[in-house]
Enzyme design. Structure first.
Site, PDB file in Angstrom:
ATOM      1  CE  LYS A   1      -3.929  -2.312   2.231  1.00 26.27           C
ATOM      2  NZ  LYS A   1      -4.932  -2.274   3.339  1.00 26.27           N
TER       3      LYS A   1
ATOM      4  CE1 TYR B   1      -9.334  -3.123   0.289  1.00 24.79           C
ATOM      5  CE2 TYR B   1      -8.397  -1.283  -0.917  1.00 24.79           C
ATOM      6  CZ  TYR B   1      -8.243  -2.377  -0.085  1.00 24.79           C
ATOM      7  OH  TYR B   1      -6.993  -2.715   0.380  1.00 24.79           O
TER       8      TYR B   1
ATOM      9  CG  PHE C   1     -13.283   1.461   6.887  1.00 23.55           C
ATOM     10  CD1 PHE C   1     -12.812   0.858   5.725  1.00 23.55           C
ATOM     11  CD2 PHE C   1     -13.867   0.647   7.844  1.00 23.55           C
ATOM     12  CE1 PHE C   1     -12.931  -0.497   5.509  1.00 23.55           C
ATOM     13  CE2 PHE C   1     -13.994  -0.724   7.648  1.00 23.55           C
ATOM     14  CZ  PHE C   1     -13.523  -1.294   6.472  1.00 23.55           C
TER      15      PHE C   1
ATOM     16  NE  ARG D   1      -5.793 -12.079   5.596  1.00 24.06           N
ATOM     17  CZ  ARG D   1      -6.497 -10.950   5.538  1.00 24.06           C
ATOM     18  NH1 ARG D   1      -6.768 -10.376   4.363  1.00 24.06           N
ATOM     19  NH2 ARG D   1      -6.920 -10.369   6.617  1.00 24.06           N
TER      20      ARG D   1
ATOM     21  CB  THR E   1      -7.153  -5.771   9.917  1.00 23.89           C
ATOM     22  OG1 THR E   1      -7.560  -6.961   9.235  1.00 23.89           O
ATOM     23  CG2 THR E   1      -7.568  -4.548   9.132  1.00 23.89           C
TER      24      THR E   1
ATOM     25  NE  ARG F   1      -2.309  -5.610   7.161  1.00 20.21           N
ATOM     26  CZ  ARG F   1      -3.473  -6.152   6.812  1.00 20.21           C
ATOM     27  NH1 ARG F   1      -4.010  -7.116   7.550  1.00 20.21           N
ATOM     28  NH2 ARG F   1      -4.109  -5.740   5.741  1.00 20.21           N
TER      29      ARG F   1
ATOM     30  CG  ASN G   1      -3.709  -2.292   6.870  1.00 19.38           C
ATOM     31  OD1 ASN G   1      -3.581  -1.990   5.693  1.00 19.38           O
ATOM     32  ND2 ASN G   1      -4.724  -2.995   7.325  1.00 19.38           N
TER      33      ASN G   1
ATOM     34  CG  HIS H   1      -5.320  -6.392  -0.362  1.00 19.07           C
ATOM     35  ND1 HIS H   1      -6.550  -6.348   0.251  1.00 19.07           N
ATOM     36  CD2 HIS H   1      -5.396  -7.372  -1.312  1.00 19.07           C
ATOM     37  CE1 HIS H   1      -7.337  -7.258  -0.313  1.00 19.07           C
ATOM     38  NE2 HIS H   1      -6.661  -7.889  -1.267  1.00 19.07           N
TER      39      HIS H   1
ATOM     40  CD  GLU I   1      -8.806  -9.427  -3.467  1.00 21.26           C
ATOM     41  OE1 GLU I   1      -9.688  -9.040  -2.691  1.00 21.26           O
ATOM     42  OE2 GLU I   1      -7.674  -9.809  -3.076  1.00 21.26           O
TER      43      GLU I   1
HETATM   44  P1  IDP Z   1      -7.759  -6.944   5.675  1.00 23.25           P
HETATM   45  O1  IDP Z   1      -6.982  -5.984   4.796  1.00 23.25           O
HETATM   46  O2  IDP Z   1      -6.957  -7.402   6.853  1.00 23.25           O
HETATM   47  O3  IDP Z   1      -8.377  -8.087   4.899  1.00 23.25           O
HETATM   48  P2  IDP Z   1     -10.441  -5.772   5.772  1.00 23.25           P
HETATM   49  O4  IDP Z   1     -11.375  -5.917   6.931  1.00 23.25           O
HETATM   50  O5  IDP Z   1     -10.746  -6.559   4.537  1.00 23.25           O
HETATM   51  O6  IDP Z   1      -8.968  -6.092   6.313  1.00 23.25           O
HETATM   52  O7  IDP Z   1     -10.385  -4.224   5.418  1.00 23.25           O
HETATM   53  C1  IDP Z   1      -9.803  -3.773   4.214  1.00 23.25           C
HETATM   54  C2  IDP Z   1      -8.932  -2.589   4.510  1.00 23.25           C
HETATM   55  O8  IDP Z   1      -9.752  -1.511   4.972  1.00 23.25           O
HETATM   56  C3  IDP Z   1      -7.912  -2.785   5.654  1.00 23.25           C
HETATM   57  O9  IDP Z   1      -6.731  -3.442   5.245  1.00 23.25           O
HETATM   58  C4  IDP Z   1      -7.657  -1.351   6.075  1.00 23.25           C
HETATM   59  O10 IDP Z   1      -6.770  -0.681   5.168  1.00 23.25           O
HETATM   60  C5  IDP Z   1      -9.051  -0.745   5.945  1.00 23.25           C
HETATM   61  N1  IDP Z   1      -9.797  -0.823   7.216  1.00 23.25           N
HETATM   62  C6  IDP Z   1     -10.350  -1.924   7.792  1.00 23.25           C
HETATM   63  N2  IDP Z   1     -10.974  -1.627   8.950  1.00 23.25           N
HETATM   64  C7  IDP Z   1     -10.821  -0.299   9.114  1.00 23.25           C
HETATM   65  C8  IDP Z   1     -11.251   0.627  10.132  1.00 23.25           C
HETATM   66  O11 IDP Z   1     -11.899   0.268  11.119  1.00 23.25           O
HETATM   67  N3  IDP Z   1     -10.884   1.932   9.948  1.00 23.25           N
HETATM   68  C9  IDP Z   1     -10.176   2.368   8.860  1.00 23.25           C
HETATM   69  N4  IDP Z   1      -9.771   1.539   7.890  1.00 23.25           N
HETATM   70  C10 IDP Z   1     -10.073   0.220   8.007  1.00 23.25           C
HETATM   71 MG    MG Z   2      -9.820  -8.057   3.428  1.00 23.70          MG
END
Ligand code: IDP
Ligand code: MG
Length: 139
Positions: free
Chosen positions: A11, A51, A59, A87, A93, A104, A114, A117, A128
């Site tokens: 990212k 997304y 968010f 993962r 996350t 991370r 973070n 992805h 994807e």
């Molecule tokens: P992941 O990337 O670990 O699979 P997801 O729940 O799929 O997590 O969320 C996608 C992306 O959205 C996250 O990697 C992060 O960049 C962002 N994100 C997830 N939860 C939050 C939040 O509570 N606040 C702000 N951004 C978030």
């Molecule tokens: Mg995800």
């Protein structure tokens, strides 16, 4: 264990930190091969589409802004059990909850910024990977 392919995105936060090589090394140390890779700059439309599953989340708009704030590196990772393995090497996350030794934990700034992805299941991985790479560019 089946050989799988999964999509990685380094990212904008991690690209700005100049740690692409360090993240690639962590994938390789976990037994993942880089089967395709490209540096790119997502358009707003691309980030929104990628997304789309999160479109109803509070968010979403902020996430799209963040993902279009600088270049990213998109890659296809391949290996035994690659989706789950990636993962694991990514970590949780929220970096505050990410285990020691994960990408991370090492590089993420916040739950949004973070660092990486990774696809979360075989169905999403297939969609994807195809979002960024034609089959003829994956080796
Ligand atoms: P992941 O990337 O670990 O699979 P997801 O729940 O799929 O997590 O969320 C996608 C992306 O959205 C996250 O990697 C992060 O960049 C962002 N994100 C997830 N939860 C939050 C939040 O509570 N606040 C702000 N951004 C978030
Ligand atoms: Mg995800």
């Amino acid at each position: 264990m089946a050989t799988e392919r999964t999509l990685s995105i380094i990212k904008p936060d991690a690209v700005k930190k100049n740690v692409i090589g360090q993240i690639f090394a962590m994938y390789e140390a976990a037994g993942l091969r880089i089967a395709a890779t490209r540096k790119t700059f997502l358009t707003k439309a691309q980030a929104q589409a990628f997304y789309a599953v999160h479109a109803e989340r509070p968010f979403y708009n902020s996430l799209v802004e963040f993902m279009t704030s600088g270049p990213v590196v998109v890659s296809v990772l391949e290996g035994a059990d690659a989706i789950k393995k990636n993962r694991e090497v990514m970590g949780a996350t929220n970096p505050a909850q990410a285990a020691e030794g994960t990408i991370r934990k090492k590089f993420a700034d916040s739950i949004e910024a973070n660092a990486v992805h990774g696809s979360d299941a075989p169905e999403t991985a297939a969609v994807e990977v195809a979002f960024f790479f034609p089959a003829s560019e994956i080796y």
